[in-house]
Scaffold this active site. Structure first.
Site, PDB file in Angstrom:
ATOM      1  N   SER A   1       0.814  -1.209   0.000  1.00  0.00           N
ATOM      2  CA  SER A   1       0.000   0.000   0.000  1.00  0.00           C
ATOM      3  C   SER A   1       0.850   1.263   0.000  1.00  0.00           C
ATOM      4  O   SER A   1       1.710   1.444   0.864  1.00  0.00           O
ATOM      5  CB  SER A   1      -0.906  -0.009   1.231  1.00  0.00           C
ATOM      6  OG  SER A   1      -1.415   1.277   1.505  1.00  0.00           O
ATOM      7  N   GLY A   2       0.567   2.162  -0.945  1.00  0.00           N
ATOM      8  CA  GLY A   2       1.270   3.441  -0.962  1.00  0.00           C
ATOM      9  C   GLY A   2       0.986   4.261   0.280  1.00  0.00           C
ATOM     10  O   GLY A   2       1.891   4.868   0.867  1.00  0.00           O
ATOM     11  N   LEU A   3      -0.289   4.299   0.699  1.00  0.00           N
ATOM     12  CA  LEU A   3      -0.652   5.021   1.917  1.00  0.00           C
ATOM     13  C   LEU A   3       0.074   4.454   3.118  1.00  0.00           C
ATOM     14  O   LEU A   3       0.656   5.197   3.924  1.00  0.00           O
ATOM     15  CB  LEU A   3      -2.173   4.943   2.130  1.00  0.00           C
ATOM     16  CG  LEU A   3      -2.683   5.354   3.515  1.00  0.00           C
ATOM     17  CD1 LEU A   3      -2.358   6.810   3.821  1.00  0.00           C
ATOM     18  CD2 LEU A   3      -4.185   5.104   3.625  1.00  0.00           C
TER      19      LEU A   3
ATOM     20  N   ASP B   1       0.454  10.589   2.074  1.00  0.00           N
ATOM     21  CA  ASP B   1       0.203   9.881   0.818  1.00  0.00           C
ATOM     22  C   ASP B   1      -0.065  10.908  -0.275  1.00  0.00           C
ATOM     23  O   ASP B   1      -1.176  11.057  -0.780  1.00  0.00           O
ATOM     24  CB  ASP B   1      -0.985   8.932   0.991  1.00  0.00           C
ATOM     25  CG  ASP B   1      -1.198   8.046  -0.230  1.00  0.00           C
ATOM     26  OD1 ASP B   1      -0.237   7.840  -0.993  1.00  0.00           O
ATOM     27  OD2 ASP B   1      -2.331   7.558  -0.409  1.00  0.00           O
TER      28      ASP B   1
ATOM     29  N   ASP C   1       1.076  -0.845  -5.059  1.00  0.00           N
ATOM     30  CA  ASP C   1       0.383   0.410  -5.319  1.00  0.00           C
ATOM     31  C   ASP C   1       1.426   1.412  -5.820  1.00  0.00           C
ATOM     32  O   ASP C   1       2.180   1.980  -5.037  1.00  0.00           O
ATOM     33  CB  ASP C   1      -0.273   0.891  -4.022  1.00  0.00           C
ATOM     34  CG  ASP C   1      -0.956   2.235  -4.156  1.00  0.00           C
ATOM     35  OD1 ASP C   1      -1.027   2.769  -5.281  1.00  0.00           O
ATOM     36  OD2 ASP C   1      -1.425   2.759  -3.126  1.00  0.00           O
TER      37      ASP C   1
ATOM     38  N   ASP D   1       0.940   4.311  -7.276  1.00  0.00           N
ATOM     39  CA  ASP D   1       0.367   5.641  -7.501  1.00  0.00           C
ATOM     40  C   ASP D   1       0.179   5.847  -9.007  1.00  0.00           C
ATOM     41  O   ASP D   1      -0.295   4.962  -9.685  1.00  0.00           O
ATOM     42  CB  ASP D   1       1.232   6.727  -6.863  1.00  0.00           C
ATOM     43  CG  ASP D   1       1.209   6.659  -5.339  1.00  0.00           C
ATOM     44  OD1 ASP D   1       0.234   6.113  -4.780  1.00  0.00           O
ATOM     45  OD2 ASP D   1       2.155   7.138  -4.695  1.00  0.00           O
TER      46      ASP D   1
ATOM     47  N   GLU E   1      -2.558   4.435 -11.189  1.00  0.00           N
ATOM     48  CA  GLU E   1      -3.803   5.188 -11.201  1.00  0.00           C
ATOM     49  C   GLU E   1      -3.709   6.372 -12.151  1.00  0.00           C
ATOM     50  O   GLU E   1      -2.630   6.946 -12.356  1.00  0.00           O
ATOM     51  CB  GLU E   1      -4.155   5.671  -9.800  1.00  0.00           C
ATOM     52  CG  GLU E   1      -3.174   6.663  -9.200  1.00  0.00           C
ATOM     53  CD  GLU E   1      -3.499   7.000  -7.761  1.00  0.00           C
ATOM     54  OE1 GLU E   1      -3.756   8.191  -7.486  1.00  0.00           O
ATOM     55  OE2 GLU E   1      -3.479   6.081  -6.922  1.00  0.00           O
TER      56      GLU E   1
ATOM     57  N   LYS F   1       0.163  13.080  -6.744  1.00  0.00           N
ATOM     58  CA  LYS F   1      -1.196  12.666  -6.401  1.00  0.00           C
ATOM     59  C   LYS F   1      -1.515  13.046  -4.965  1.00  0.00           C
ATOM     60  O   LYS F   1      -0.617  13.405  -4.178  1.00  0.00           O
ATOM     61  CB  LYS F   1      -1.373  11.160  -6.624  1.00  0.00           C
ATOM     62  CG  LYS F   1      -0.462  10.230  -5.810  1.00  0.00           C
ATOM     63  CD  LYS F   1      -0.868   9.976  -4.364  1.00  0.00           C
ATOM     64  CE  LYS F   1      -2.199   9.314  -4.189  1.00  0.00           C
ATOM     65  NZ  LYS F   1      -2.139   7.841  -4.360  1.00  0.00           N
TER      66      LYS F   1
ATOM     67  N   ASN G   1      -4.022  11.358  -1.731  1.00  0.00           N
ATOM     68  CA  ASN G   1      -4.831  10.207  -1.365  1.00  0.00           C
ATOM     69  C   ASN G   1      -6.286  10.402  -1.779  1.00  0.00           C
ATOM     70  O   ASN G   1      -6.869  11.471  -1.577  1.00  0.00           O
ATOM     71  CB  ASN G   1      -4.738   9.966   0.143  1.00  0.00           C
ATOM     72  CG  ASN G   1      -5.494   8.732   0.566  1.00  0.00           C
ATOM     73  OD1 ASN G   1      -6.697   8.776   0.820  1.00  0.00           O
ATOM     74  ND2 ASN G   1      -4.793   7.617   0.649  1.00  0.00           N
ATOM     75  N   SER G   2      -6.874   9.375  -2.330  1.00  0.00           N
ATOM     76  CA  SER G   2      -8.211   9.447  -2.915  1.00  0.00           C
ATOM     77  C   SER G   2      -9.296   9.830  -1.914  1.00  0.00           C
ATOM     78  O   SER G   2     -10.353  10.334  -2.316  1.00  0.00           O
ATOM     79  CB  SER G   2      -8.570   8.102  -3.550  1.00  0.00           C
ATOM     80  OG  SER G   2      -7.633   7.719  -4.511  1.00  0.00           O
TER      81      SER G   2
ATOM     82  N   ARG H   1      -5.815   1.585 -12.524  1.00  0.00           N
ATOM     83  CA  ARG H   1      -6.732   2.076 -11.485  1.00  0.00           C
ATOM     84  C   ARG H   1      -7.412   3.355 -11.965  1.00  0.00           C
ATOM     85  O   ARG H   1      -6.749   4.329 -12.306  1.00  0.00           O
ATOM     86  CB  ARG H   1      -5.956   2.322 -10.192  1.00  0.00           C
ATOM     87  CG  ARG H   1      -6.732   3.037  -9.103  1.00  0.00           C
ATOM     88  CD  ARG H   1      -5.943   3.015  -7.824  1.00  0.00           C
ATOM     89  NE  ARG H   1      -6.349   4.041  -6.877  1.00  0.00           N
ATOM     90  CZ  ARG H   1      -5.865   4.164  -5.650  1.00  0.00           C
ATOM     91  NH1 ARG H   1      -4.945   3.305  -5.218  1.00  0.00           N
ATOM     92  NH2 ARG H   1      -6.271   5.124  -4.850  1.00  0.00           N
TER      93      ARG H   1
ATOM     94  N   HIS I   1     -12.205   2.564  -8.275  1.00  0.00           N
ATOM     95  CA  HIS I   1     -12.141   3.073  -6.911  1.00  0.00           C
ATOM     96  C   HIS I   1     -13.324   3.994  -6.644  1.00  0.00           C
ATOM     97  O   HIS I   1     -13.711   4.792  -7.503  1.00  0.00           O
ATOM     98  CB  HIS I   1     -10.836   3.840  -6.715  1.00  0.00           C
ATOM     99  CG  HIS I   1     -10.389   3.923  -5.296  1.00  0.00           C
ATOM    100  ND1 HIS I   1     -10.903   3.131  -4.290  1.00  0.00           N
ATOM    101  CD2 HIS I   1      -9.455   4.717  -4.699  1.00  0.00           C
ATOM    102  CE1 HIS I   1     -10.306   3.430  -3.153  1.00  0.00           C
ATOM    103  NE2 HIS I   1      -9.439   4.391  -3.369  1.00  0.00           N
TER     104      HIS I   1
END
Length: 285
Positions: free
Chosen positions: A38-40, A50, A77, A79, A106, A112, A114-115, A149, A180
């Site tokens: 996980s990137g986060l 993130d 991940d 990104d 993504e 980026k 975080n979503s 993504r 997502h």
């Protein structure tokens, strides 16, 4: 192995988040068959946000430790690839060298965010991002599973834009589509799956719509569910609780029964193997 898990609609698979060697080892011990780097979670474990604050080299180094700690395939991940097509293909090559089994990219702009934070999530141009995907495919061919993504639902562009992008990314060589959503229910995501009709396998990340029963994913023939940040969040909650207790009581006596014994840590990290090796190599008979 990851290709069989992610690129099939026959059986729902699960990937557990890992952000370091210990979390990867624990996930394997619990029975998971694959990991999500996980990137986060990796950024958080390094003390970064993130938002591409951690570099791609730091990501690759963390992935290398995750890979070395288990025998499980790792989907990373990545990104947006940390830049344009050239950055993305460089990242893919280095992840392959580190032993990763796949990468998720993504369609966000660099840097980026975080979503699940804020409302400003500009999307990359479809053709430009498709070029990133093609560059990765040309660089690593079938050595890495490539997951595209889509952030269109996150950015508020709706179902039609998400489907448009999914078709373009499939044409660019993606092996699977990660759709997502930040909604609290799975309706938006499931609408995409119905419209998409499994042209490529679908990967989901039910962080916000966690109350949806897994049967809904199986019924929709979703390929893979990613539990994307739960080990990191569990660790943060546990560390906060223990630190607060020790600070308040100026003692560790009351918390000893609530933390893992050192023997468990030694077992997880195979200290017994080191003891055997010492006898073999330091004191040969």
């Amino acid at each position: 192995m990851l290709r069989a898990q992610v690129c099939s609609n026959d059986e729902l698979s699960f990937l557990m988040e890992a952000h370091d060697g210990l979390s990867a080892t624990i996930a394997q011990r619990s029975g998971f068959k694959g990991l999500w780097a996980s990137g986060l979670s990796i950024a958080s474990s390094l003390g970064y946000r993130d938002a591409n604050e951690a570099s791609w080299t730091q990501l690759v180094h963390s992935v290398e430790r995750i890979v070395d700690s288990t025998e499980l395939p790792v989907l990373v991940d990545g990104d947006g690839g940390f830049g344009n097509f050239n950055n993305a293909r460089l990242l893919a090559r280095k992840l392959h060298q580190a032993g990763a089994a796949g990468v998720s990219l993504e369609d966000s702009c660099f840097p980026k965010l975080n979503s699940l934070i804020g409302e400003r999530h500009p999307l990359a141009d479809i053709d430009e991002f498709s070029g990133r995907l093609r560059a990765v495919k040309d660089a690593v061919a079938d050595k890495l599973v490539l997951v595209a993504r889509i952030e269109a639902l996150i950015a508020g562009h709706g179902l039609n834009e998400a489907i448009l992008r999914a078709h373009a990314y499939a044409d660019a060589g993606a092996d699977a589509i990660l759709i997502h959503s930040r909604k609290s229910t799975a309706d938006e995501m499931l609408s995409f799956v119905t419209e998409w009709r499994n042209r490529l396998p679908v990967v989901i990340v039910p962080t916000t719509y966690f109350r949806t029963p897994v049967s809904a994913y199986r019924n929709s023939r979703i390929s893979t569910v990613v539990w994307a940040n739960h080990s990191m969040r569990a660790a943060a909650a546990a560390m906060r609780h223990i630190c607060d207790s020790i600070a308040a009581e100026e003692s560790v006596a009351s918390i000893e029964s609530h933390i893992a014994p050192l023997s468990e840590i030694f077992e997880l990290l195979k200290y017994d193997e080191l003891a055997v090796a010492e006898k073999q190599y330091l004191q040969p008979s």
